[in-house]
Design a protein around this motif. Sequence first.
Motif, PDB file in Angstrom:
ATOM      1  N   SER A 101     -27.814 117.301  -6.593  1.00 35.41           N
ATOM      2  CA  SER A 101     -26.478 116.691  -6.590  1.00 35.41           C
ATOM      3  C   SER A 101     -25.467 117.588  -7.286  1.00 35.41           C
ATOM      4  O   SER A 101     -24.292 117.637  -6.909  1.00 35.41           O
ATOM      5  N   LEU A 102     -25.922 118.312  -8.314  1.00 33.71           N
ATOM      6  CA  LEU A 102     -25.038 119.232  -9.026  1.00 33.71           C
ATOM      7  C   LEU A 102     -24.629 120.389  -8.103  1.00 33.71           C
ATOM      8  O   LEU A 102     -23.465 120.818  -8.107  1.00 33.71           O
ATOM      9  N   LEU A 149     -20.621 122.718  -4.093  1.00 37.80           N
ATOM     10  CA  LEU A 149     -20.520 122.988  -2.661  1.00 37.80           C
ATOM     11  C   LEU A 149     -19.286 122.315  -2.072  1.00 37.80           C
ATOM     12  O   LEU A 149     -18.524 122.923  -1.313  1.00 37.80           O
ATOM     13  N   GLN A 150     -19.064 121.031  -2.426  1.00 34.61           N
ATOM     14  CA  GLN A 150     -17.896 120.309  -1.903  1.00 34.61           C
ATOM     15  C   GLN A 150     -16.597 121.003  -2.290  1.00 34.61           C
ATOM     16  O   GLN A 150     -15.670 121.104  -1.481  1.00 34.61           O
ATOM     17  N   LYS A 151     -16.550 121.524  -3.504  1.00 35.50           N
ATOM     18  CA  LYS A 151     -15.350 122.230  -3.952  1.00 35.50           C
ATOM     19  C   LYS A 151     -15.117 123.487  -3.110  1.00 35.50           C
ATOM     20  O   LYS A 151     -13.983 123.776  -2.701  1.00 35.50           O
ATOM     21  N   LEU A 175     -25.051 114.329  -0.135  1.00 37.47           N
ATOM     22  CA  LEU A 175     -24.420 113.992   1.148  1.00 37.47           C
ATOM     23  C   LEU A 175     -23.038 114.629   1.209  1.00 37.47           C
ATOM     24  O   LEU A 175     -22.229 114.462   0.287  1.00 37.47           O
ATOM     25  N   ILE A 176     -22.766 115.350   2.287  1.00 38.40           N
ATOM     26  CA  ILE A 176     -21.444 115.921   2.532  1.00 38.40           C
ATOM     27  C   ILE A 176     -20.912 115.338   3.839  1.00 38.40           C
ATOM     28  O   ILE A 176     -21.598 115.388   4.865  1.00 38.40           O
ATOM     29  N   SER A 230     -19.851 133.096  -5.892  1.00 38.21           N
ATOM     30  CA  SER A 230     -19.715 131.763  -5.289  1.00 38.21           C
ATOM     31  C   SER A 230     -21.097 131.183  -5.033  1.00 38.21           C
ATOM     32  O   SER A 230     -22.087 131.921  -4.920  1.00 38.21           O
ATOM     33  N   LEU A 231     -21.152 129.860  -4.946  1.00 39.90           N
ATOM     34  CA  LEU A 231     -22.423 129.208  -4.641  1.00 39.90           C
ATOM     35  C   LEU A 231     -22.881 129.571  -3.232  1.00 39.90           C
ATOM     36  O   LEU A 231     -24.079 129.739  -2.981  1.00 39.90           O
ATOM     37  N   GLY A 232     -21.914 129.692  -2.303  1.00 36.10           N
ATOM     38  CA  GLY A 232     -22.257 130.070  -0.934  1.00 36.10           C
ATOM     39  C   GLY A 232     -22.989 131.390  -0.871  1.00 36.10           C
ATOM     40  O   GLY A 232     -24.003 131.532  -0.183  1.00 36.10           O
TER      41      GLY A 232
END
Length: 624
Positions: A9-10, A15-17, A98-99, A265-267
């Motif tokens: 979830s973290l 990711l959403q950002k 969930l996205i 970046s996380l990506g």
Amino acid sequence: MKDKSSMTSLDVLLLQKELSVLVGAYAEKAFGGKPFSMRFNAQSMKRELVLADDLFLFLTERLEKQEGAEVGEFSGAIRRKFDNSRVTDVRQEGFDRLISMSFSRPENAEIVFELMGRGNVLVVESGKITAAMKYGRRGSVETKQGSMYSRPGLRFDAREASPEAFRDALLSSRADTVRSLATVIGLGPDFAEEVCSRTGIEKETKPSALTDPQIMKLKETIDGIILETAEKPHPVVYYSDGNAVQFTPVPFVIFSELEKKEFSSLGEAIMHFAGKRRIGQKDEAAEKHEKLLERQREAIQHLREEGTRSRSFADSIYADYEQFRKLISAFRKGNDAQYAYARKAGTVVTVNVEGIKLEIDTSKDVDTIASSIYDQAKEIDRKLRSAEAALAEMEKSRPTSARTRETLKIRKARKKFWFDSYRWFVSSEGCLVLGGRDARTNDRLVSRHLAQTDRYAHADVYGAPSTVVKWKEGATETTLEEACTFALCFSRAWNAQIGAASAYWVLPDQVSKTPQTGEFLPKGAFVIRGKRNYFNRLKMELALGVVEYEGERRVACAPVGAIAANAVSYVVLTPGAMTKEKIAAALHSEFGTTADEIVSALPPGKSSYAPMAKRVPQAADTKE
């Protein structure tokens, strides 16, 4: 240590950002297979959203697509519904994996990424499932087309919970503290263990044995990590024995002893992790796989024979030019000929050559017909390379009685240069040299890119490419000789295995598309007027290596001097007995590139190569 098997979830919070930059962008194509991806386009960016192994979602630059990249039923539905539709919102549902992405059309439509369990992607319109990557049962809920979408039970939202709600939820658990944080509070095992490590609370402690200050410390630590992830992310990938085993949006104390690499970046971190981790592959029926392999081998053999016969027929035209001219004349008059043929529409007839049917337009001249047959052979070669590449992939995925392992390969799309459609290299003196690949690109290269300051090189051999040298100050005859060698080696002289020959260069104003009165100039050909500057006894020798141009690595095939000056390592090529495909198969791993890229760079016909050579560093390469 257990490898990371899904996002937390973290992770999804960050990711959403990162995905929020897609708001306002327009959806383009979607691709199925492994991995699933969607492309987005906005005025200032082109991005690709990738779902690797069904559970790892990330945003990156465009990825390189192999020829014939899979679309599939689900990604086809995505294309039909969302093509050129604008992204209006990207959100994380609660504090869960969930996205949801909303779009301007279809009305009330969204794409939902479920990043838990087996992973799934669904299209939901007005609350109903209209398409899904996977159908089936999830717990007590069945995912099927037309049914109402039921989100997985959302976890406790640690971001929004008050201290009292957090305390009550934690104390309701009978498990130890680390398991309670992981399941009841919804942190997942790694985040829960990190919280215990940072607070100094023993993982095995029962929540009922915790003091109020300890519970408050747990809450504050969780809030601190969430705040750090949202405002000061610092993604990290961790390794064990050279394999990526974990990634986190901020550095975790519990992984401090592992080798690590930081990302902006996380990506980028997830993409690197997905490419470096090892993924289990399901067993398949070996017998069925062997049948597929056998069919593929038969298809490849048929293509090889078809290509050989097509070339042999084209070669025979030039070997007996006058006889073939008479044959075409007979076709035009409708007389019987030595070849079996069936007249088709207008002037087109089908000739049967050793079981291979070839279409010939009898209204064309002999050279044009031969060129057309060579083009057909090229198309057969393209199909053959694709079939051989598919066979190689099938061989790699050969099932065994035990579970096999493979590494997921994800490649960023390469930067496109304006000259990518041509053959090219950089001379040893730094000049960009371009060559046509066929008659069409010969015409385009000269008409669009031959400037008055450039030089034009060519060879008096059939098939030699028009070659343009983008001249620069300080260049000498060394560059011109390299360009002439290039023009010669990429002609039919290479396949004829001639030891040496000549080629020439001229100035741009000597190159014309206007023939003398009464003459015909075929497509891709030019008239040269005035003095030609020849280089004689040029060696039929090239080098193949990986060069760097404006930060991009490319496979280049050019005269030895040019490649030796620009590539770290290379092989020297001469006319020989090895097919392009065999050379590519032998070298692509050493060069760190694809077999197709090597095949595309090689000269026409067969070659041989010497062992790998290393570039000798020059003074300019050595730092003081």
